[in-house]
Write a protein that holds these residues in place. Structure first.
Motif, mmCIF file in Angstrom:
data_model
loop_
_atom_site.group_PDB
_atom_site.id
_atom_site.type_symbol
_atom_site.label_atom_id
_atom_site.label_comp_id
_atom_site.label_asym_id
_atom_site.label_seq_id
_atom_site.Cartn_x
_atom_site.Cartn_y
_atom_site.Cartn_z
ATOM 1 N N HIS A 331 -4.228 9.208 2.591
ATOM 2 C CA HIS A 331 -4.948 8.000 3.008
ATOM 3 C C HIS A 331 -5.493 8.164 4.422
ATOM 4 O O HIS A 331 -4.824 8.733 5.284
ATOM 5 N N PRO A 332 -6.700 7.643 4.659
ATOM 6 C CA PRO A 332 -7.298 7.795 5.994
ATOM 7 C C PRO A 332 -6.796 6.743 6.985
ATOM 8 O O PRO A 332 -6.712 5.564 6.648
ATOM 9 N N PHE A 333 -6.469 7.192 8.193
ATOM 10 C CA PHE A 333 -6.072 6.267 9.265
ATOM 11 C C PHE A 333 -6.673 6.752 10.578
ATOM 12 O O PHE A 333 -6.794 7.954 10.813
ATOM 13 N N VAL A 369 -0.405 1.554 10.829
ATOM 14 C CA VAL A 369 -0.709 1.417 9.402
ATOM 15 C C VAL A 369 -0.335 0.011 8.962
ATOM 16 O O VAL A 369 0.827 -0.382 9.047
ATOM 17 N N ARG A 370 -1.318 -0.736 8.526
ATOM 18 C CA ARG A 370 -1.074 -2.106 8.048
ATOM 19 C C ARG A 370 -0.674 -2.043 6.581
ATOM 20 O O ARG A 370 -1.389 -1.433 5.773
ATOM 21 N N GLY A 371 0.447 -2.641 6.241
ATOM 22 C CA GLY A 371 0.942 -2.580 4.864
ATOM 23 C C GLY A 371 0.049 -3.342 3.902
ATOM 24 O O GLY A 371 -0.248 -4.508 4.129
ATOM 25 N N ARG A 372 -0.422 -2.651 2.865
ATOM 26 C CA ARG A 372 -1.160 -3.322 1.783
ATOM 27 C C ARG A 372 -0.266 -3.259 0.543
ATOM 28 O O ARG A 372 0.947 -3.258 0.673
ATOM 29 N N THR A 373 -0.875 -3.119 -0.649
ATOM 30 C CA THR A 373 -0.021 -3.181 -1.843
ATOM 31 C C THR A 373 0.441 -1.808 -2.339
ATOM 32 O O THR A 373 1.407 -1.715 -3.083
ATOM 33 N N GLY A 374 -0.245 -0.746 -1.954
ATOM 34 C CA GLY A 374 0.097 0.574 -2.494
ATOM 35 C C GLY A 374 0.937 1.398 -1.539
ATOM 36 O O GLY A 374 2.007 0.970 -1.086
ATOM 37 N N PHE A 375 0.425 2.580 -1.191
ATOM 38 C CA PHE A 375 1.097 3.540 -0.319
ATOM 39 C C PHE A 375 1.566 2.895 0.992
ATOM 40 O O PHE A 375 2.709 3.062 1.418
ATOM 41 N N THR A 376 0.680 2.127 1.611
ATOM 42 C CA THR A 376 0.995 1.559 2.928
ATOM 43 C C THR A 376 2.108 0.513 2.821
ATOM 44 O O THR A 376 2.966 0.426 3.701
ATOM 45 N N GLY A 377 2.096 -0.251 1.722
ATOM 46 C CA GLY A 377 3.151 -1.248 1.509
ATOM 47 C C GLY A 377 4.489 -0.553 1.308
ATOM 48 O O GLY A 377 5.518 -0.965 1.873
HETATM 49 C C1 LIG Z 1 -12.022 5.795 8.177
HETATM 50 C C2 LIG Z 1 -10.882 4.853 7.874
HETATM 51 C C3 LIG Z 1 -9.954 4.575 8.856
HETATM 52 C C4 LIG Z 1 -8.890 3.715 8.584
HETATM 53 N N1 LIG Z 1 -7.980 3.443 9.570
HETATM 54 C C5 LIG Z 1 -6.947 2.616 9.323
HETATM 55 C C6 LIG Z 1 -5.971 2.322 10.330
HETATM 56 O O1 LIG Z 1 -6.040 2.818 11.452
HETATM 57 N N2 LIG Z 1 -4.947 1.501 9.996
HETATM 58 C C7 LIG Z 1 -4.835 0.926 8.754
HETATM 59 O O2 LIG Z 1 -3.879 0.192 8.514
HETATM 60 N N3 LIG Z 1 -5.753 1.173 7.795
HETATM 61 C C8 LIG Z 1 -6.789 2.007 8.040
HETATM 62 N N4 LIG Z 1 -7.703 2.273 7.049
HETATM 63 C C9 LIG Z 1 -7.520 1.644 5.739
HETATM 64 C C10 LIG Z 1 -6.468 2.419 4.947
HETATM 65 O O3 LIG Z 1 -6.920 3.726 4.670
HETATM 66 C C11 LIG Z 1 -6.166 1.714 3.626
HETATM 67 O O4 LIG Z 1 -5.693 0.428 3.921
HETATM 68 C C12 LIG Z 1 -5.110 2.453 2.847
HETATM 69 O O5 LIG Z 1 -5.640 3.659 2.347
HETATM 70 C C13 LIG Z 1 -4.620 1.591 1.725
HETATM 71 O O6 LIG Z 1 -3.686 2.318 0.969
HETATM 72 P P1 LIG Z 1 -2.820 1.571 -0.166
HETATM 73 O O7 LIG Z 1 -2.379 2.588 -1.167
HETATM 74 O O8 LIG Z 1 -1.749 0.768 0.464
HETATM 75 O O9 LIG Z 1 -3.976 0.676 -0.766
HETATM 76 P P2 LIG Z 1 -3.969 -0.445 -1.887
HETATM 77 O O10 LIG Z 1 -3.093 -1.587 -1.503
HETATM 78 O O11 LIG Z 1 -3.745 0.192 -3.201
HETATM 79 O O12 LIG Z 1 -5.504 -0.886 -1.788
HETATM 80 C C14 LIG Z 1 -5.974 -1.617 -0.665
HETATM 81 C C15 LIG Z 1 -7.423 -1.232 -0.369
HETATM 82 O O13 LIG Z 1 -7.467 0.074 0.232
HETATM 83 C C16 LIG Z 1 -8.402 0.900 -0.458
HETATM 84 N N5 LIG Z 1 -7.856 2.264 -0.471
HETATM 85 C C17 LIG Z 1 -6.708 2.662 -1.044
HETATM 86 N N6 LIG Z 1 -6.535 3.978 -0.850
HETATM 87 C C18 LIG Z 1 -7.604 4.410 -0.150
HETATM 88 C C19 LIG Z 1 -8.022 5.677 0.330
HETATM 89 N N7 LIG Z 1 -7.285 6.771 0.139
HETATM 90 N N8 LIG Z 1 -9.199 5.765 0.991
HETATM 91 C C20 LIG Z 1 -9.956 4.675 1.210
HETATM 92 N N9 LIG Z 1 -9.618 3.448 0.778
HETATM 93 C C21 LIG Z 1 -8.456 3.317 0.104
HETATM 94 C C22 LIG Z 1 -8.497 0.320 -1.864
HETATM 95 O O14 LIG Z 1 -9.767 0.592 -2.430
HETATM 96 C C23 LIG Z 1 -8.328 -1.164 -1.600
HETATM 97 O O15 LIG Z 1 -9.557 -1.749 -1.257
HETATM 98 C C24 LIG Z 1 -8.762 3.124 7.303
HETATM 99 C C25 LIG Z 1 -9.696 3.416 6.308
HETATM 100 C C26 LIG Z 1 -10.746 4.254 6.589
HETATM 101 C C27 LIG Z 1 -11.735 4.540 5.502
#
Ligand SMILES: Cc1cc2nc3c(=O)[nH]c(=O)nc-3n(C[C@H](O)[C@H](O)[C@H](O)COP(=O)(O)OP(=O)(O)OC[C@H]3O[C@@H](n4cnc5c(N)ncnc54)[C@H](O)[C@@H]3O)c2cc1C
Length: 560
Positions: A331-333, A369-377
């Protein structure tokens, strides 16, 4: 021949964009050098009529009045996508129209159905394969055009999605045209029968079916709701389409096979580059070690001690792999902070020489990393389950990927951040305050405006802001405005100093921008990173004030 023209069209657009990019870099360089010892920078603060018009109505314009980054959502889980900008739309419509024109021009439609269909079949098939070259190029994390043209991955990702639709439409038109021309000679039943009996045709049909399936499974709703499933299915179907197409072209030794070689080379290059980056950054030199700390508000601070760090620049992001959390996922951060730390292992002797001391210095990169529903959660839950909210785990870092443009040439820099979007702003603040103190930047005013839901979220960046606030000459250049959108009580809102102020509610972007523009020094950069609604609001405010001063808009997005 027409397919060569299509590549020529893309090449010409690329050269024009490169010329624009070089001009921009030159302007910024000259502005930085000219303004190093100039505290007013009046010349650069003035709006220029025609360029302001261009920025307002073309460069920064959404299709309609405001909406670009704010997603259309049917519910919190159903995301229908965003609208492109006006420039992106012009490119997409123009490119689509060029493809349609190339598919039909010079064909005599008064001829027999069979002959027209076979001409259309040849054209659409040819163009579909040629379009796969930019399609695959734009999908890559290591797309060289990102650096060369200064265009972000998310813009290329948008173009990739639309090119994919064009490839699919041309493949479907190609298949239909074949069936029509065949049916015009025999029957529809005969045409379908031949398709599944002749291997060359069957493989072509498989490729077309794979393209259609890709377009369905890559729809915004599915992609956002089930990202990992989408990604795996996407890769599997892309491989299937290439295999199908390969046999389709190879069995008849068709000349388009050479374009497919280019497609495969691009894909292999991207995958190999990712693997090499991953191995180089994480393997050897003691390996990469990671500390994850659970923070208030469902976020984590991830601090990675890198085996081989890179030269950190603001706006860089990296892909994190944590096998214990999500085996195959990355995942990108955004890299929010970088530090040098002393590194001693239990068995090591005390360092005696200067080289040993330097050798013990390790670079750490930190992410929020802000917790969402997948990997971050899952990451947050795992860290929060530890008694002290801290865990050490294995993490591989793939990066760095594109840093956003440096803001050194701007006299005034205003950074808007919403929630975790602060990870974009903090490195710029540190970079600009250090540059101001060393006299290496044009910047004289930095204003960071951060909107958070609760004061607890300040904890995310507290250690880093303590360092920034202690930097030399910081008070002369930096102001921080904190907006707490959902305070539990007014007691939570207190301003520590005149340069760090806290307010309840959301900021009035237009008023804040107008206020800063009254005392604008030099050219102004306004950057935003946060929820789509915030980005659109800042974009609108910047566009509406184009004639008041020289203001550039920089948007960073966390989604594609
Ligand atoms: C360039 C960039 C920089 C980022 N920087 C940060 C940061 O500094 N801190 C932070 O908390 N988040 C950041 N994010 C967002 C972060 O990558 C997603 O929140 C994270 O990948 C979600 O993972 P999840 O499995 O918990 O997602 P889910 O809860 O499954 O989905 C949440 C959302 O994230 C999207 N998502 C899931 N996996 C990916 C992935 N591999 N690539 C792109 N989108 C994805 C899904 O389409 C959905 O819209 C960044 C994203 C990008 C594109």
């Amino acid at each position: 021949m027409l397919s060569h023209y299509l590549l020529l069209v893309l090449g010409c657009i690329g050269v024009a964009l490169l010329a624009w990019r070089v001009t921009q870099l030159l302007v910024r360089y000259v502005r930085t050098v000219t303004c190093l010892h100039n505290d007013t920078q009046r010349y650069f603060a003035e709006a220029s009529g025609k360029y302001s018009w261009f920025k307002k109505n073309v460069q920064y314009a959404p299709i309609f009045s405001k909406r670009h980054n704010r997603e259309f959502q049917l519910s919190s889980a159903l995301n229908v996508g965003t609208l492109p900008t006006r420039m992106q739309l012009v490119f997409l419509v123009g490119y689509f129209a060029t493809n349609v024109a190339f598919c039909v021009m010079t064909i005599d439609f008064s001829g027999s159905l069979g002959s027209v269909a076979s001409l259309v079949r040849n054209r659409t098939g040819y163009l579909s394969v040629v379009n796969m070259i930019p399609l695959f190029l734009m999908a890559g994390r290591n797309n060289p055009l990102i650096t060369l043209l200064g265009i972000s991955f998310d813009t290329f990702n948008l173009l990739h999605r639309w090119l994919g639709r064009i490839v699919m439409l041309e493949a479907v038109a190609h298949t239909l045209a074949f069936l029509i021309s065949n049916a015009s000679r025999s029957s529809w039943a005969g045409a379908f029968d031949t398709t599944f009996k002749v291997p060359f045709l069957m493989w072509g049909f498989i490729a077309t079916a794979a393209f259609v399936a890709i377009c369905i499974q890559a729809s915004s709703i599915f992609r956002h709701a089930y990202y990992e499933t989408f990604k795996l299915a996407h890769i599997a179907l892309a491989i299937l389409s290439i295999i199908g197409l390969w046999y389709h072209l190879d069995l008849k030794k068709l000349p388009q096979l050479k374009y497919l070689y280019a497609v495969v080379v691009l894909w292999v290059f991207d995958r190999a580059a990712r693997l090499i980056r991953l191995a180089y950054r994480n393997v050897g030199a003691g390996g990469t070690k990671t500390l994850v700390e659970a923070l208030p508000g469902g976020a984590c601070r991830v601090t990675v001690t890198m085996a081989r760090p890179w030269d950190f620049k603001p706006g860089q992001h990296a892909y994190l792999y944590m096998p214990t959390i999500g085996y195959w996922q990355s995942h990108p951060f955004t890299v929010a902070w970088s530090d040098e730390s002393d590194h001693h292992s239990a068995e090591e002797k005390l360092p005696m020489r200067r080289q040993d001391i330097l050798g013990n210095k390790k670079t750490t990169f930190s992410f929020i990393v802000r917790g969402r529903t997948g990997f971050t959660g899952a990451l947050y839950s795992r860290a929060a389950a530890h008694p002290d909210g801290k865990m050490v785990t294995r993490c591989l870092v793939e990066g760095p990927y594109r840093g956003s443009s440096r803001l050194h040439s701007y006299g005034t820099v205003m950074l808007f951040a919403g929630g975790v979007g602060i990870t974009q702003a903090v490195p710029h603040v540190r970079d600009l305050v250090a540059g101001y103190s060393n006299g290496t930047v044009a910047t004289r005013k930095v204003i960071m405006v951060w909107t958070i839901q609760s004061p607890e979220h300040l904890e995310w960046i507290r250690p880093w802001m303590t360092e920034v606030l202690a930097m030399e000459k910081r008070r002369e250049v930096l102001r921080i405005l904190l907006f707490v959108s959902r305070p539990r009580s007014t007691k939570e809102i207190h301003s520590p100093s005149a340069t760090v102020q806290m307010f309840p509610g959301r900021p009035n972007i237009d008023t804040l921008l107008g206020h800063e523009m009254e005392n604008q020094i030099g050219t102004m950069a306004v950057s935003v990173c946060g929820p789509g609604a915030l980005s659109d609001e800042v974009r609108r405010a910047v566009r509406s004030r184009q004639y008041q001063g020289n203001v550039d808009f920089v948007e960073e997005a966390f989604s594609w």
